[in-house]
Design an enzyme around this catalytic site. Structure first.
Site, PDB file in Angstrom:
ATOM      1  N   HIS A 157       1.875  -5.972   7.545  1.00  0.00           N
ATOM      2  CA  HIS A 157       1.071  -7.197   7.467  1.00  0.00           C
ATOM      3  C   HIS A 157       1.349  -8.007   6.209  1.00  0.00           C
ATOM      4  CE1 HIS A 157      -1.662  -4.484   5.107  1.00  0.00           C
ATOM      5  NE2 HIS A 157      -1.869  -5.597   4.427  1.00  0.00           N
ATOM      6  N   SER A 175      -1.690  -1.981  -0.334  1.00  0.00           N
ATOM      7  CA  SER A 175      -1.142  -1.656   0.980  1.00  0.00           C
ATOM      8  C   SER A 175       0.369  -1.495   0.928  1.00  0.00           C
ATOM      9  CB  SER A 175      -1.494  -2.758   1.988  1.00  0.00           C
ATOM     10  OG  SER A 175      -2.882  -2.838   2.183  1.00  0.00           O
ATOM     11  N   ASP A 219       1.834  -0.656  11.440  1.00  0.00           N
ATOM     12  CA  ASP A 219       1.708  -1.473  10.227  1.00  0.00           C
ATOM     13  C   ASP A 219       2.679  -1.003   9.142  1.00  0.00           C
ATOM     14  OD1 ASP A 219       0.855  -3.530   8.634  1.00  0.00           O
ATOM     15  OD2 ASP A 219      -1.035  -2.603   8.041  1.00  0.00           O
TER      16      ASP A 219
END
Length: 345
Positions: A98, A201, A128
């Site tokens: 993402h 992330s 992801d």
């Protein structure tokens, strides 16, 4: 009075000793006490950590249109911020999908503060996880460990760029292994209480020896502002998906096209099953492999290709090893009996 207290204490100690003998010796996992500092582990791991920025012109960006640009961007350029880490010496980096998907430009910041443009090689949006290439050659291989080496209660570390803070480090403990959530399909997580924020992330999860044991992906926020919990993908799964994306000897696995979760005690009783084990199918998507197999919502999967399925994490693990639709055999509990499903010839 004193003599009576002494006698009671002696009896209590004797009883405690008998209980200890009856339960056997305490099993202590090798590894000893945690280090007084994590500095040595971080010194080993930091050179492999990368800051990752998915940049786009601000007029093309969605979301942040404020006049005051956040610290990791500027008024002309917007960016999603994340982290990543090298998985090979030839510049391959894994990060969160993402962060980089749909970004016209990807920028990587290395340990020595070099800023380089990166190329997106591909992504698995379901997991992801994305694979990018940075034009740099490394002198040695990254220090990979094993996710099976971290146990509940073990210390773990995360490195990232939260809110643009350069190479920020946080520590926490493992809360559980092999966590699975219905919306994540064939994906497993290591649960911890790490404080992850925007910019973490895709960054590495480290053990206390500085070995990479996972990729930090997201935090599940608790109710009413509670701290929630953080989730990291085991390094073995990350490397498998990266190999599939990059064609580095990885064989793309079939996708089942079904949602599944753990079987609760109430569901087991409602299905007429005395054990709350297996994986409960809660969704079957049209025209999917699952539909072709004849899976139905409400089925409880108890076996796949010879693997016993004890819970949804077992099913996810079996799906990660799945390679051939034609040879798949899935055993389900349905309407009080067991059925063996396979693709019709």
């Amino acid at each position: 009075m004193i003599a009576r207290l002494a006698l009671q204490l002696a009896v209590a100690l004797q009883a405690a000793a008998l209980v200890a003998c009856a339960s056997g010796p305490v099993q202590v996992r090798p590894g000893g006490e945690p280090p007084a500092t994590f500095a040595t582990a971080l010194a080993r791991a930091l050179p492999w950590s990368v800051g990752v920025y998915g940049a786009r012109p601000r007029q093309d960006a969605t979301g942040d249109e404020r006049g005051d640009a956040p610290p990791w961007t500027d008024r002309a350029t917007a960016a999603r911020i994340g982290a990543g880490f090298f998985i090979s010496q030839d510049g391959l980096v894994v990060t969160a999908a993402h962060v980089v998907l749909d970004a016209p430009e990807i920028v990587a910041k290395l340990d020595d503060q070099r800023v380089l443009r990166a190329e997106l090689l591909g992504a698995d949006s379901d997991a992801d996880i994305a694979l990018i290439r940075v034009p740099v050659a490394l002198a040695s291989a990254p220090p990979f460990g094993s996710s099976s080496s971290v146990w509940p209660g073990d210390w773990v570390l995360a490195v990232g760029e939260p809110y643009g803070l350069d190479r920020s480090v946080v520590a926490g403990i493992v809360g559980g292994r092999s966590r699975h959530f219905s919306e994540d399909g064939a994906l497993l997580f290591i649960q911890s209480d790490l404080s992850l924020n925007p910019g973490n992330s895709g960054g590495p999860l480290l053990d206390t020896r500085g070995q990479i044991v996972g990729m930090n992906l997201r935090t599940v926020v608790g109710m009413i502002g509670g701290p929630g919990l953080s989730l990291s993908v085991p390094i073995e799964v990350v490397r498998q998906i990266a190999a599939e994306i990059g064609g580095q000897g990885g064989v793309a696995r079939p996708r089942l096209g079904a949602g599944f979760e753990d079987v609760t005690p109430l569901v087991a009783l409602a299905r007429g099953r005395p054990y709350a084990d297996g994986a409960l199918i809660n969704e079957v998507r049209p025209n999917s492999v699952a539909a072709g197999l004849g899976l139905r919502e409400g089925d409880i999967v108890v076996g796949m290709n010879g693997w016993p399925i004890g819970d949804s994490a077992d099913f996810a693990r079996a799906l990660l090893h799945w390679r051939s639709v034609e040879r798949v055999r899935i055993t389900v509990f349905r309407e009080g009996g067991y059925r063996h499903l396979k693709v019709a010839p």
